[in-house]
Design a protein around this motif. Structure first.
Motif, mmCIF file in Angstrom:
data_model
loop_
_atom_site.group_PDB
_atom_site.id
_atom_site.type_symbol
_atom_site.label_atom_id
_atom_site.label_comp_id
_atom_site.label_asym_id
_atom_site.label_seq_id
_atom_site.Cartn_x
_atom_site.Cartn_y
_atom_site.Cartn_z
ATOM 1 N N MET A 168 0.813 -1.213 0.000
ATOM 2 C CA MET A 168 0.000 0.000 0.000
ATOM 3 C C MET A 168 0.851 1.269 0.000
ATOM 4 O O MET A 168 0.363 2.339 -0.332
ATOM 5 N N SER A 169 2.141 1.108 0.331
ATOM 6 C CA SER A 169 3.063 2.247 0.291
ATOM 7 C C SER A 169 3.797 2.345 -1.035
ATOM 8 O O SER A 169 4.692 3.178 -1.185
ATOM 9 N N GLY A 170 3.451 1.459 -1.982
ATOM 10 C CA GLY A 170 4.108 1.478 -3.281
ATOM 11 C C GLY A 170 5.468 0.823 -3.279
ATOM 12 O O GLY A 170 6.310 1.122 -4.125
ATOM 13 N N ILE A 171 5.712 -0.098 -2.335
ATOM 14 C CA ILE A 171 7.008 -0.758 -2.201
ATOM 15 C C ILE A 171 6.890 -2.210 -2.650
ATOM 16 O O ILE A 171 5.995 -2.932 -2.210
ATOM 17 N N SER A 172 7.797 -2.642 -3.511
ATOM 18 C CA SER A 172 7.815 -4.027 -3.998
ATOM 19 C C SER A 172 8.817 -4.852 -3.201
ATOM 20 O O SER A 172 9.555 -4.322 -2.362
ATOM 21 N N VAL A 173 8.845 -6.165 -3.463
ATOM 22 C CA VAL A 173 9.781 -7.074 -2.805
ATOM 23 C C VAL A 173 10.695 -7.679 -3.861
ATOM 24 O O VAL A 173 10.218 -8.283 -4.824
ATOM 25 N N ASN A 174 11.983 -7.524 -3.674
ATOM 26 C CA ASN A 174 12.953 -8.097 -4.602
ATOM 27 C C ASN A 174 12.918 -9.618 -4.524
ATOM 28 O O ASN A 174 12.817 -10.197 -3.444
ATOM 29 N N ASP A 175 13.001 -10.277 -5.685
ATOM 30 C CA ASP A 175 12.947 -11.743 -5.729
ATOM 31 C C ASP A 175 14.020 -12.397 -4.865
ATOM 32 O O ASP A 175 13.822 -13.496 -4.324
ATOM 33 N N GLN A 176 15.163 -11.734 -4.703
ATOM 34 C CA GLN A 176 16.257 -12.310 -3.919
ATOM 35 C C GLN A 176 15.851 -12.492 -2.451
ATOM 36 O O GLN A 176 16.331 -13.409 -1.780
ATOM 37 N N CYS A 177 14.969 -11.629 -1.956
ATOM 38 C CA CYS A 177 14.506 -11.748 -0.569
ATOM 39 C C CYS A 177 13.835 -13.102 -0.347
ATOM 40 O O CYS A 177 14.088 -13.787 0.654
ATOM 41 N N VAL A 178 12.985 -13.494 -1.268
ATOM 42 C CA VAL A 178 12.260 -14.754 -1.143
ATOM 43 C C VAL A 178 13.184 -15.944 -1.414
ATOM 44 O O VAL A 178 13.105 -16.978 -0.744
ATOM 45 N N ALA A 179 14.071 -15.789 -2.384
ATOM 46 C CA ALA A 179 14.979 -16.893 -2.730
ATOM 47 C C ALA A 179 15.874 -17.261 -1.559
ATOM 48 O O ALA A 179 16.073 -18.446 -1.256
ATOM 49 N N ILE A 180 16.416 -16.255 -0.869
ATOM 50 C CA ILE A 180 17.284 -16.546 0.278
ATOM 51 C C ILE A 180 16.466 -17.109 1.440
ATOM 52 O O ILE A 180 16.926 -18.006 2.159
ATOM 53 N N PHE A 181 15.261 -16.611 1.623
ATOM 54 C CA PHE A 181 14.391 -17.170 2.664
ATOM 55 C C PHE A 181 14.143 -18.659 2.406
ATOM 56 O O PHE A 181 14.225 -19.483 3.329
ATOM 57 N N GLN A 182 13.832 -19.014 1.181
ATOM 58 C CA GLN A 182 13.603 -20.417 0.841
ATOM 59 C C GLN A 182 14.860 -21.247 1.078
ATOM 60 O O GLN A 182 14.791 -22.410 1.494
ATOM 61 N N HIS A 183 16.021 -20.642 0.828
ATOM 62 C CA HIS A 183 17.289 -21.338 1.029
ATOM 63 C C HIS A 183 17.519 -21.606 2.511
ATOM 64 O O HIS A 183 18.016 -22.678 2.893
#
Length: 305
Positions: A168-183
């Motif tokens: 809602m603040s216009g901020i996206s999430v970089n794919d690397q954030c999720v990839a490292i979390f999954q790792h």
């Protein structure tokens, strides 16, 4: 004539290659300026007191070192009041250091008086200059490791859903954030990861990554004192029922009281959006100071979950 002795010496040094043309021109201009000051005294345009002041000011405007003298005091080739017209006080040859704007005078000892470098100094001089790190990481002893750039996005997960979506603040999430979390979740290769909103304020990115053997105190040490952060911590605990060690992924929302209202609002409004891509979280810890960030607080949240 005695007043030309300095110029003749300089010209001889130029001819013998001891001076370059730029240095010679500097000496010549300085000599002519000195004669102008003396001529003003002789013609009565300036009195002896003003002459001394003009002479001293002129000397301070020169940037030179004395050659051929063991003394560090400056000596002048300017004539002194009361001397015969045109006479120049004896002075060693003056070598200009440079022709740039005046700076403090410098003196360099002759080679035989200089200290020989120690073995450590010689080794330091021969060592190659340090190269900047190619990957990000924390300070020495912080338990961080370089952030990998070759971890593929988790297949079958929701990583691809981060594209073109914003909070809602216009901020996206970089794919690397999720990839490292999954790792972290699947391989336990890292102990924790911290996330931040980038400087442009439009994307959540990976900030720092904790080594598998890093401690909780090292994790706390990388969180900034005056800014917000998100984090995921792989917390290990002993299950009293099974007497086995289990792990829970704890989401941490760090919003210190000293951070700005803007940052607090930006992180608060994006928190749930980021968490929606981190499937498998087992608990959450929100902290505004170090007391609320204590390991006992995280242990309590894990116990409640």
């Amino acid at each position: 004539m005695a007043d030309l002795a300095v110029l003749r010496t300089a010209k001889q040094a130029l001819d013998e290659g001891l001076l370059n043309s730029e240095d010679y021109d500097f000496i010549k201009k300085a000599f002519l300026r000195a004669q102008q000051i003396k001529a003003g005294l002789d013609a009565g345009f300036i009195n002896p007191e003003d002459y001394v002041q003009a002479r001293d000011s002129f000397l301070h405007s020169l940037d030179f070192a004395l050659v051929g003298s063991s003394s560090l005091t400056r000596e002048s080739s300017l004539p002194t009041p009361g001397s015969p017209k045109g006479a120049v006080a004896a002075a060693p040859f003056v070598q200009p250091i440079n022709t740039r704007p005046p700076q403090a005078a410098s003196f360099r000892a002759p080679p035989h008086q200089r200290d020989s470098p120690t073995a450590a100094q010689a080794a330091a001089a021969a060592a190659p200059p340090p190269q900047p790190a190619r990957t990000s990481g924390g300070a020495s002893g912080s338990g961080t490791v370089p952030i990998p750039t070759d971890i593929p996005a988790a297949r079958g997960g929701r990583t691809s859903m981060t594209n073109n979506k914003t909070s809602m603040s216009g901020i996206s999430v970089n794919d690397q954030c999720v990839a490292i979390f999954q790792h972290i979740k699947s391989k336990s290769a890292y102990k924790w990861v911290t996330y931040k909103v980038n400087d442009a304020g439009n994307e959540v990115v990976v900030d720092q990554l904790g080594a598998a053997d890093s401690s909780y105190s090292q994790f706390v040490s990388v969180l900034p004192e005056n800014n917000c952060r998100y984090a995921v911590y792989d917390y290990a605990y002993l299950n009293a029922d099974t007497n086995q060690t289990n792990n829970k992924l704890v989401f941490v929302h760090w919003a210190p009281d000293s951070s700005t209202t803007k940052h607090k609002m930006m992180y608060a409004s994006t928190k749930d959006f980021l968490k929606s891509y981190l499937e498998g979280l087992g608990a959450e810890l929100q902290a505004t100071d170090l007391k609320e960030l204590a390991e006992s607080e995280m242990r309590e949240r894990v116990g409640q979950a």
